[in-house]
Design an enzyme around this catalytic site. Structure first.
Site, PDB file in Angstrom:
ATOM      1  N   GLU A  81      55.325  32.531  31.835  1.00  0.00           N
ATOM      2  CA  GLU A  81      55.585  33.925  32.156  1.00  0.00           C
ATOM      3  C   GLU A  81      55.645  34.139  33.665  1.00  0.00           C
ATOM      4  O   GLU A  81      55.001  33.438  34.432  1.00  0.00           O
ATOM      5  CB  GLU A  81      54.480  34.818  31.576  1.00  0.00           C
ATOM      6  CG  GLU A  81      54.350  34.729  30.076  1.00  0.00           C
ATOM      7  CD  GLU A  81      53.024  35.314  29.589  1.00  0.00           C
ATOM      8  OE1 GLU A  81      52.572  36.309  30.171  1.00  0.00           O
ATOM      9  OE2 GLU A  81      52.465  34.753  28.642  1.00  0.00           O
ATOM     10  N   CYS A 114      54.934  37.330  40.709  1.00  0.00           N
ATOM     11  CA  CYS A 114      53.733  36.619  40.283  1.00  0.00           C
ATOM     12  C   CYS A 114      54.210  35.483  39.398  1.00  0.00           C
ATOM     13  O   CYS A 114      54.825  35.727  38.347  1.00  0.00           O
ATOM     14  CB  CYS A 114      52.796  37.562  39.525  1.00  0.00           C
ATOM     15  SG  CYS A 114      51.281  36.744  38.943  1.00  0.00           S
ATOM     16  N   CYS A 171      46.402  26.922  30.633  1.00  0.00           N
ATOM     17  CA  CYS A 171      45.366  26.706  31.647  1.00  0.00           C
ATOM     18  C   CYS A 171      44.138  26.095  30.986  1.00  0.00           C
ATOM     19  O   CYS A 171      43.819  26.421  29.841  1.00  0.00           O
ATOM     20  CB  CYS A 171      44.991  28.041  32.309  1.00  0.00           C
ATOM     21  SG  CYS A 171      43.803  27.872  33.660  1.00  0.00           S
ATOM     22  N   CYS A 179      38.422  30.543  31.508  1.00  0.00           N
ATOM     23  CA  CYS A 179      37.823  31.833  31.873  1.00  0.00           C
ATOM     24  C   CYS A 179      37.871  32.736  30.642  1.00  0.00           C
ATOM     25  O   CYS A 179      38.925  32.890  30.023  1.00  0.00           O
ATOM     26  CB  CYS A 179      38.581  32.462  33.035  1.00  0.00           C
ATOM     27  SG  CYS A 179      38.540  31.458  34.538  1.00  0.00           S
ATOM     28  N   CYS A 229      40.595  35.661  30.066  1.00  0.00           N
ATOM     29  CA  CYS A 229      42.001  35.387  30.364  1.00  0.00           C
ATOM     30  C   CYS A 229      42.742  34.845  29.149  1.00  0.00           C
ATOM     31  O   CYS A 229      42.297  33.884  28.508  1.00  0.00           O
ATOM     32  CB  CYS A 229      42.095  34.394  31.519  1.00  0.00           C
ATOM     33  SG  CYS A 229      43.784  34.027  32.006  1.00  0.00           S
ATOM     34  N   CYS A 232      48.684  37.768  32.560  1.00  0.00           N
ATOM     35  CA  CYS A 232      49.228  36.450  32.280  1.00  0.00           C
ATOM     36  C   CYS A 232      48.724  35.902  30.952  1.00  0.00           C
ATOM     37  O   CYS A 232      47.578  36.063  30.578  1.00  0.00           O
ATOM     38  CB  CYS A 232      48.891  35.481  33.417  1.00  0.00           C
ATOM     39  SG  CYS A 232      47.141  35.323  33.780  1.00  0.00           S
TER      40      CYS A 232
END
Length: 349
Positions: A90, A103, A110, A114, A117, A332
């Site tokens: 994205e 961005c 990832c 976290c 997220c 995101c």
């Protein structure tokens, strides 16, 4: 075959020489690739057909193909795009008073985990190349017809977990014969990879470093950001001090305010004591609600109180991030996850 977009000017000139061509052809090709962001070799109008055919046999152009786009009421545009291998990432186009910002993502997914997220839900698939970083910018410029003035490496992925390609991107994006972005217009966000922060400081780029902190208490930060178990807050702050000393640049601390989790005045005081007197800026962010998570954004009264505490009591420059694209899930990972769910659902049917 290599992605030609991932080649530096010097690498292209060397490649052209090996093909029996004069150096100026390499410069022309680099201009087409890095300034104009062409999608195919046939678009290189001043390059002889024979050379274009040679290029197509040696290289490919890994275009970022937009498959979905969502425009918010405030003009923010979020896109879901396919890379050459079919993986989805994205990117977001945003407009501010100071210009247009992109961005961009640095990894497919990832691995930092976290807890607030959406990007971390499926783990990391792979890291992107510098050329794929650039491809997102070219795609957004083609889509909007606007020049990107600022770039934030804050999409899916951890930029410093892909250190070499992140550094290569910074060099290529700021090269005067490429995108020619100002070094100060690039922001790199990290959840706190301490060794890489030291390395980035020694590069002395002058970019803006943004630290995703989100909690000033060690044990509480570990619960929402597992990376803090590897590199604790004290170690992180030493690295930040080193970065400021080496670069002379102000460091931004990103702080996502989560209702009932990290939004009290006690948290504000701890953060204030930690940052007081340092060359820093705090960016408060009402956390994005993610359907797979139970977190909710802090109430505006709490956000304003948190901001006032930092500014009035500790004299720390503090802002509340303007919420862009809230009506299109601009955080995101959300759009990619929705697409994956749809694809999996259709397969099951």
């Amino acid at each position: 075959m290599k992605d030609i977009r991932n080649q530096t000017k010097e690498e292209l000139i060397s490649m052209v020489a090996k093909l029996g061509e004069k150096p100026f052809r390499g410069k022309q090709i680099y201009e087409w690739v890095s300034q104009k962001g062409v999608m195919g070799f046939d678009e290189m109008k001043n390059i002889p057909q024979a050379l274009r055919e040679k290029l197509s046999k040696e290289f490919r152009i890994d275009n970022y193909k937009i498959v979905e786009q969502h425009k918010a009421a405030d003009g923010t545009i979020k896109v879901l795009g396919a890379l050459s291998d079919g993986n989805m990432i994205e990117s977001v186009f945003m407009t501010y008073k100071h210009g247009h910002s992109a961005c961009i993502s640095t990894q497919v997914g990832c691995k930092m985990k976290c807890s607030f997220c959406a990007s971390t839900l499926g783990g990391v698939v792979r890291s992107l190349t510098a050329g794929e970083y650039l491809g997102q910018i070219y795609a957004l410029q083609r889509l909007t017809g606007e020049r990107i003035d600022n770039v934030v490496l804050m999409g899916s992925g951890e930029p410093l977990d892909n250190y070499e390609q992140t550094v290569k991107f910074i060099k290529m994006a700021t090269f005067s014969e490429g995108l020619n972005l100002s070094i100060r217009s690039i922001t790199v966000s990290t959840c706190g990879l301490v060794p890489e922060i030291y390395k980035l400081a020694d590069e002395k780029f002058g970019i803006t470093l943004a630290i995703s902190l989100h909690n000033p208490f060690q044990e509480e930060r570990e619960e929402i950001m597992p990376i803090s178990k590897r590199y604790n807050i004290k170690e992180l702050m030493k690295a930040v001090d080193y970065y400021i000393e080496k670069t002379g640049r102000r460091v931004t601390f990103e702080y996502a305010l989560i209702d009932g989790v990290n939004d009290t005045l006690l948290h504000a005081d701890q953060l204030g004591m930690m940052l007081k007197g340092k060359l820093v800026h705090v960016n408060l962010i009402p956390v994005n609600a993610v359907k797979e998570k139970s977190y909710k954004p802090a109430k505006m009264e709490r956000i304003n109180g948190f901001k006032s505490q930092l500014m009035d009591k500790y004299n720390i420059n503090t802002t509340v991030r303007r919420e862009l694209g809230s009506d299109i899930n601009a955080a995101c990972g959300q759009l990619r996850n929705s697409r994956i769910e749809k694809d999996e659902s259709s397969v099951q049917k």
